[in-house]
Design an enzyme around this catalytic site. Structure first.
Site, short mmCIF file in Angstrom:
data_model
loop_
_atom_site.label_atom_id
_atom_site.label_comp_id
_atom_site.label_asym_id
_atom_site.label_seq_id
_atom_site.Cartn_x
_atom_site.Cartn_y
_atom_site.Cartn_z
N SER A 1 -3.74 -3.08 9.41
CA SER A 1 -4.53 -2.10 10.15
C SER A 1 -5.99 -2.51 10.08
O SER A 1 -6.40 -3.20 9.14
CB SER A 1 -4.38 -0.70 9.53
N TYR B 1 -4.36 4.56 2.04
CA TYR B 1 -3.84 3.83 3.21
C TYR B 1 -4.66 2.56 3.43
O TYR B 1 -4.09 1.47 3.63
CB TYR B 1 -3.92 4.73 4.45
#
Length: 131
Positions: free
Chosen positions: A23, A36
């Protein structure tokens, strides 16, 4: 674990391609997304490490770094106007991606068009990482 198992099979079969999904948060941590972001930074590091270790066996290891994408997982961000508006201030294309906009990059990374590409992390983020 999956990359390790895949690499063992690919080594036996003369090579292959592994594409990890990280990401943009692995490069620039997202607000209120610490854990995350840490895990995605780890995927980026793992991708580069595996690329070095597997290259001698004709195994390419790369990663896709999506930006904001309209998925079920991201629905809490996408469906909250205040959060979405704040995100769009940092995306030059002023929109989030559709999931199928990631497939072309993955297709490139697993195809013969990328036979000299390994250890690369490709941003598909509407310009988010441009700052």
């Amino acid at each position: 674990f999956m990359s390790t198992a895949a690499a063992k099979l690919m080594k036996k079969n003369g090579g292959g391609a592994i594409v990890n999904v990280a990401s943009v948060n692995g490069v620039i941590p997202g607000d209120f997304q610490g854990i995350y972001s840490i895990t995605k930074a780890s995927v980026i590091s793992m991708t580069k490490t595996f690329a070095k270790e597997c290259a001698q066996f004709n195994i390419r290891v790369n990663a896709l770094l999506p930006g904001g994408t309209d998925t079920k997982f991201a629905s809490a961000l996408v469906n909250n106007k205040a959060i979405l508006d704040q995100l769009m201030m940092h995306v030059p294309m002023k929109r989030i991606a559709k999931p199928d906009e990631m497939s072309g990059t993955v297709l490139y990374l697993v195809s013969n068009a990328s036979t000299y590409t390994t250890g690369t992390c490709i941003n598909v983020d509407g310009g988010y990482l441009l700052g």
